[in-house]
Design a protein around this motif. Structure first.
Motif, PDB file in Angstrom:
ATOM      1  N   LEU A  60      49.561 -39.120  58.888  1.00 35.84           N
ATOM      2  CA  LEU A  60      49.289 -38.523  57.572  1.00 35.84           C
ATOM      3  C   LEU A  60      49.348 -36.996  57.667  1.00 35.84           C
ATOM      4  N   ASP A  61      50.354 -36.513  58.352  1.00 35.68           N
ATOM      5  CA  ASP A  61      50.542 -35.073  58.515  1.00 35.68           C
ATOM      6  C   ASP A  61      51.479 -34.544  57.435  1.00 35.68           C
ATOM      7  N   ALA A  62      51.788 -33.254  57.533  1.00 32.16           N
ATOM      8  CA  ALA A  62      52.576 -32.595  56.490  1.00 32.16           C
ATOM      9  C   ALA A  62      53.920 -33.273  56.274  1.00 32.16           C
ATOM     10  N   ALA A  63      54.588 -33.632  57.364  1.00 37.31           N
ATOM     11  CA  ALA A  63      55.912 -34.245  57.235  1.00 37.31           C
ATOM     12  C   ALA A  63      55.816 -35.612  56.559  1.00 37.31           C
ATOM     13  N   GLN A  64      54.818 -36.383  56.920  1.00 40.50           N
ATOM     14  CA  GLN A  64      54.693 -37.720  56.340  1.00 40.50           C
ATOM     15  C   GLN A  64      54.362 -37.667  54.860  1.00 40.50           C
ATOM     16  N   VAL A  65      53.433 -36.802  54.472  1.00 45.02           N
ATOM     17  CA  VAL A  65      53.073 -36.768  53.049  1.00 45.02           C
ATOM     18  C   VAL A  65      54.210 -36.196  52.215  1.00 45.02           C
ATOM     19  N   ARG A  66      54.933 -35.233  52.747  1.00 43.89           N
ATOM     20  CA  ARG A  66      56.096 -34.721  52.013  1.00 43.89           C
ATOM     21  C   ARG A  66      57.097 -35.837  51.774  1.00 43.89           C
ATOM     22  N   GLY A  67      57.332 -36.633  52.777  1.00 40.24           N
ATOM     23  CA  GLY A  67      58.287 -37.718  52.639  1.00 40.24           C
ATOM     24  C   GLY A  67      57.835 -38.807  51.693  1.00 40.24           C
ATOM     25  N   ALA A  68      56.532 -38.902  51.469  1.00 42.08           N
ATOM     26  CA  ALA A  68      56.005 -39.942  50.584  1.00 42.08           C
ATOM     27  C   ALA A  68      56.060 -39.561  49.120  1.00 42.08           C
ATOM     28  N   VAL A  69      56.334 -38.293  48.806  1.00 37.23           N
ATOM     29  CA  VAL A  69      56.354 -37.832  47.414  1.00 37.23           C
ATOM     30  C   VAL A  69      57.683 -38.194  46.764  1.00 37.23           C
ATOM     31  N   ASP A  70      57.616 -38.946  45.676  1.00 37.85           N
ATOM     32  CA  ASP A  70      58.830 -39.246  44.914  1.00 37.85           C
ATOM     33  C   ASP A  70      59.239 -38.044  44.079  1.00 37.85           C
ATOM     34  N   HIS A  71      58.268 -37.461  43.352  1.00 34.11           N
ATOM     35  CA  HIS A  71      58.560 -36.271  42.562  1.00 34.11           C
ATOM     36  C   HIS A  71      57.275 -35.539  42.217  1.00 34.11           C
ATOM     37  N   ALA A  72      57.444 -34.306  41.787  1.00 37.38           N
ATOM     38  CA  ALA A  72      56.327 -33.478  41.338  1.00 37.38           C
ATOM     39  C   ALA A  72      56.540 -33.121  39.870  1.00 37.38           C
ATOM     40  N   VAL A  73      55.431 -32.930  39.150  1.00 37.24           N
ATOM     41  CA  VAL A  73      55.489 -32.525  37.746  1.00 37.24           C
ATOM     42  C   VAL A  73      54.372 -31.516  37.477  1.00 37.24           C
ATOM     43  N   ALA A  74      54.556 -30.728  36.424  1.00 38.63           N
ATOM     44  CA  ALA A  74      53.473 -29.862  35.956  1.00 38.63           C
ATOM     45  C   ALA A  74      52.392 -30.721  35.326  1.00 38.63           C
ATOM     46  N   ALA A  75      51.149 -30.296  35.467  1.00 33.47           N
ATOM     47  CA  ALA A  75      50.043 -31.082  34.920  1.00 33.47           C
ATOM     48  C   ALA A  75      48.950 -30.176  34.388  1.00 33.47           C
ATOM     49  N   LEU A  76      48.282 -30.667  33.347  1.00 35.98           N
ATOM     50  CA  LEU A  76      47.027 -30.097  32.871  1.00 35.98           C
ATOM     51  C   LEU A  76      45.941 -31.127  33.141  1.00 35.98           C
ATOM     52  N   GLU A  77      44.951 -30.736  33.908  1.00 39.97           N
ATOM     53  CA  GLU A  77      43.783 -31.592  34.059  1.00 39.97           C
ATOM     54  C   GLU A  77      42.696 -31.082  33.128  1.00 39.97           C
ATOM     55  N   ILE A  78      42.126 -31.986  32.334  1.00 34.29           N
ATOM     56  CA  ILE A  78      40.995 -31.641  31.485  1.00 34.29           C
ATOM     57  C   ILE A  78      39.763 -32.107  32.232  1.00 34.29           C
ATOM     58  N   VAL A  79      39.162 -31.195  32.974  1.00 31.53           N
ATOM     59  CA  VAL A  79      37.968 -31.552  33.722  1.00 31.53           C
ATOM     60  C   VAL A  79      36.782 -31.593  32.766  1.00 31.53           C
ATOM     61  N   ASP A  80      35.799 -32.385  33.100  1.00 27.52           N
ATOM     62  CA  ASP A  80      34.637 -32.563  32.242  1.00 27.52           C
ATOM     63  C   ASP A  80      33.452 -32.883  33.144  1.00 27.52           C
ATOM     64  N   SER A  81      32.275 -32.658  32.659  1.00 28.80           N
ATOM     65  CA  SER A  81      31.090 -32.960  33.451  1.00 28.80           C
ATOM     66  C   SER A  81      30.085 -33.705  32.597  1.00 28.80           C
ATOM     67  N   ARG A  82      29.548 -34.777  33.157  1.00 35.34           N
ATOM     68  CA  ARG A  82      28.464 -35.470  32.500  1.00 35.34           C
ATOM     69  C   ARG A  82      27.137 -34.728  32.694  1.00 35.34           C
ATOM     70  N   ILE A  83      27.132 -33.715  33.573  1.00 36.92           N
ATOM     71  CA  ILE A  83      25.931 -32.953  33.882  1.00 36.92           C
ATOM     72  C   ILE A  83      25.785 -31.816  32.866  1.00 36.92           C
ATOM     73  N   ALA A  84      24.661 -31.746  32.203  1.00 39.35           N
ATOM     74  CA  ALA A  84      24.451 -30.758  31.134  1.00 39.35           C
ATOM     75  C   ALA A  84      24.656 -29.337  31.650  1.00 39.35           C
ATOM     76  N   GLY A  85      25.442 -28.566  30.880  1.00 37.11           N
ATOM     77  CA  GLY A  85      25.653 -27.163  31.181  1.00 37.11           C
ATOM     78  C   GLY A  85      26.431 -26.894  32.448  1.00 37.11           C
TER      79      GLY A  85
END
Length: 275
Positions: A135-160
């Motif tokens: 699970l080194d750099a070469a292996q994980v690179r080879g496992a990627v089919d493609h990359a895309v831009a993403a927006l993550e909408i993070v949220d917290s159940r913890i008040a404030g």
């Protein structure tokens, strides 16, 4: 700090199971009622990651029991600034479910969110399992089919957003929803460490960054996750989405806002929030 993600440390906690279940129940209720709750560190401690991941596992089991399908993972605390804020020296991970993916939706429903923030990321879609080998750099690179831009909408159940590292881990790494862009690129076409990012809210620039802000390289984050996921018994699988971590500061989102992230080599991704 010893590595809590090593197989020797996974699951080792002195926190009673009753406290872990109480913490999970508190977070489940906050999700059901769409109402923030008190931090759970009073039950599990601020930095006992084994206990925090045990709480997270209860939440994941509850989602699966309700019919939700796991479609990937998210990585949090990948930037030095966030790690320093939380007093840690490593990232964390959470789970992505099918109903969290709003790619192509007309709008992001604010009614599903408590106190959302947006961050721009590189997302990887895997073409191969990451369950065996170094699970080194070469292996994980080879496992990627493609990359895309993403927006993550993070949220917290913890008040404030009053969170310790244990709070955010227990709360599924403060996950919310996500939106993927439409331009798919192989790693022969784009180098994740070299990308630059610009995020706007209603046309105003609110965040900038680059690939190196994500653990030095988003592929480093993916390799870290692959090892952590395997240590916790559920390795990454072909077809799954991985949100690799923020390329710049996250920002609060208000009802009616339009968030756009432009990532060089990957195009743009837009999320419009309901009013």
């Amino acid at each position: 700090m010893s590595d809590p993600y090593s197989p020797d440390n996974v699951g080792r906690t002195d926190v009673p199971e009753a406290a872990i279940r109480a913490a999970a129940d508190r977070l489940v209720e906050a999700t059901r009622e769409v109402r923030p709750c008190a931090p759970v560190r009073d039950l599990i401690g601020p930095d006992d990651l084994a206990a925090a991941y045990a709480v997270q596992s209860h939440l994941v089991a509850a989602r699966r029991d309700a019919g939700a399908l796991v479609v990937g993972r998210k990585i949090g605390a990948t930037s030095l600034a966030v790690q320093q804020q939380l007093g840690v020296d490593q990232p964390d991970f959470g789970w992505l479910f099918d109903d969290m993916d709003l790619s192509g939706a007309d709008e992001v429903p604010m009614a599903r969110l408590l106190q959302p923030k947006a961050e721009a990321e590189v997302a990887f879609v895997l073409g191969a399992d990451l369950d065996e080998g170094p699970l080194d750099a070469a292996q994980v690179r080879g496992a990627v089919d493609h990359a895309v831009a993403a927006l993550e909408i993070v949220d917290s159940r913890i008040a404030g957003w009053d969170i310790s590292f244990g709070d955010t881990v227990a709360d599924n790494a403060s996950s919310g929803l996500y939106v993927l862009g439409t331009e798919r690129r192989t790693l022969d076409e784009v180098e994740p460490v070299d990308v630059t990012m610009r995020m706007t809210i209603d046309g105003e620039e609110v965040s900038t960054g680059n690939g190196a802000a994500c653990l030095g390289d988003p592929l480093n984050a993916l390799a870290w996750l692959a090892r952590a996921a395997r240590a916790y018994g559920e390795p990454l699988r072909a077809g799954q989405v991985v949100l690799s971590g923020a390329l710049g500061p996250m920002r609060d989102v208000s009802p009616g806002a339009t968030v756009v992230a432009e990532i060089s080599g990957l195009g743009s991704v837009t999320a419009r929030f309901s009013g």
